[in-house]
Scaffold this active site. Structure first.
Site, mmCIF file in Angstrom:
data_model
loop_
_atom_site.group_PDB
_atom_site.id
_atom_site.type_symbol
_atom_site.label_atom_id
_atom_site.label_comp_id
_atom_site.label_asym_id
_atom_site.label_seq_id
_atom_site.Cartn_x
_atom_site.Cartn_y
_atom_site.Cartn_z
ATOM 1 N N MET A 15 37.167 43.007 -30.005
ATOM 2 C CA MET A 15 38.004 43.137 -31.200
ATOM 3 C C MET A 15 37.206 42.955 -32.493
ATOM 4 O O MET A 15 37.314 43.762 -33.419
ATOM 5 C CB MET A 15 39.127 42.099 -31.115
ATOM 6 C CG MET A 15 40.091 42.068 -32.257
ATOM 7 S SD MET A 15 41.479 40.941 -31.912
ATOM 8 C CE MET A 15 40.626 39.336 -31.844
ATOM 9 N N THR A 105 32.334 29.124 -32.704
ATOM 10 C CA THR A 105 33.735 28.723 -32.596
ATOM 11 C C THR A 105 33.999 27.319 -33.116
ATOM 12 O O THR A 105 33.096 26.468 -33.159
ATOM 13 C CB THR A 105 34.167 28.782 -31.117
ATOM 14 O OG1 THR A 105 35.501 28.279 -30.966
ATOM 15 C CG2 THR A 105 33.258 27.927 -30.252
ATOM 16 N N TYR A 129 34.061 25.365 -22.545
ATOM 17 C CA TYR A 129 33.817 26.476 -23.465
ATOM 18 C C TYR A 129 33.095 25.988 -24.715
ATOM 19 O O TYR A 129 32.083 26.564 -25.135
ATOM 20 C CB TYR A 129 35.150 27.130 -23.833
ATOM 21 C CG TYR A 129 35.068 28.117 -24.972
ATOM 22 C CD1 TYR A 129 34.413 29.328 -24.823
ATOM 23 C CD2 TYR A 129 35.663 27.839 -26.205
ATOM 24 C CE1 TYR A 129 34.343 30.245 -25.874
ATOM 25 C CE2 TYR A 129 35.599 28.742 -27.255
ATOM 26 C CZ TYR A 129 34.935 29.938 -27.081
ATOM 27 O OH TYR A 129 34.859 30.831 -28.123
#
Length: 299
Positions: A15, A105, A129
């Site tokens: 995306m 992130t 993660y």
């Protein structure tokens, strides 16, 4: 803008990468899109070969293991992509004297703050993660102290893939009411806006006007998933009262979600680039694009 050498964008099917490539095309910057199937970024030989072939001035790494819950039981697999991959790209960029823009992130933080996390705030991931993404950040900054850029983002949405906003647009059409988490705070961020900042940061890096290091690529302001969904409904012309607040406990997941994912943006001033605007204003601009993509997908 980038001289004779172009850009290379990994994770090109994703995306964010789609919007990065569109932004580069609009600026007339030559760019090579590389999908996951075309390049395993954790394979050092494959990375060296790809970069030697294309000799990019800038590499934008949008490739990542993003299955947050799966990473809890497959941390080694996630580490290979999120940790080893950025390291291999950074090593290859060092050999070519190229700039690396690495997307990271908010999960590198513990998510328990009460004010926005500064770019230099102590990290402390609480999920597999987050741990793997932090390894990737450290690898980039270590290998490329003068040409490595880590851009942390969060709560991304866009027209080119599955995401929370598109899901809520879909559910508004089929659900009478929705229960949405109201105890996680963050900054909904349109991939178009992040793509613009990545390209401008890369251009500034090539011009020598942006200091290497960590930047935070999220919208301004803050809200909860509940607040975001109510705003989505309002922009769709639907009754926001159909959205009801609930807690994270009601939607238990294998990986812990940060309760507070609000990031500060002071570093952009050093690069001469303004931060992304307020999340609600940017969502209002994005909605026609997202609705059009939703309608196209349902034809």
């Amino acid at each position: 803008m980038s001289g004779a050498r172009g850009w290379l964008v990994t994770g090109a099917g994703g995306m964010l990468a789609q919007d990065v490539l569109a932004r580069l095309a609009a600026a007339g910057v030559p760019a090579v899109p590389v999908t996951r199937a075309e390049l395993d970024i954790a394979d050092p030989a494959a990375v060296r070969e790809a970069l030697a072939e294309h000799r990019p001035a800038v590499v934008v790494n949008c490739a990542a293991w993003t299955a947050v819950d799966d990473a809890e039981t497959r941390e080694d697999d996630a580490l290979r992509v999120n940790g080893d991959g950025p390291r291999r790209l950074a090593e290859a960029c060092r050999e070519l004297d190229a700039v690396l823009l690495h997307v990271s992130t908010d999960y590198v933080f513990p998510g328990d703050a009460e004010k926005p996390y500064a770019e230099d705030a102590p990290t402390g991931p609480r999920s597999a993660y987050g741990r793997t993404k932090l390894v990737g950040e450290q690898a980039v900054l270590t290998a490329l102290p003068d040409r490595g850029f880590v851009v942390r983002t969060a709560w991304l949405y866009g027209a080119g893939g599955g995401n929370f906003v598109r899901t809520m647009i879909n559910l508004e059409a089929v659900k009478d009411t929705l229960d949405v988490v109201d105890d996680q705070r963050g900054q909904p961020t349109w991939t178009v806006d992040l793509a613009d900042r990545l390209v401008r940061l890369g251009e500034a890096a090539l011009a020598g006007t942006a200091p290497a290091g960590v930047y935070h690529g999220t919208s301004g302001g803050e809200t909860t998933w509940f607040g975001l969904t109510r705003e989505i409904f309002r922009l769709l012309g639907a009754d926001p009262e159909r959205v009801r607040p609930t807690t994270s406990e009601a939607f238990a997941r294998p990986a812990p979600r940060p309760a507070y994912s609000v990031l500060g943006h002071s570093r952009w001033q050093q690069a001469g680039i303004e931060p992304i605007g307020d999340w609600s204003e940017r969502l209002s601009s994005a909605m026609p694009v997202l609705v059009a993509a939703f309608q196209e997908g349902n034809r």
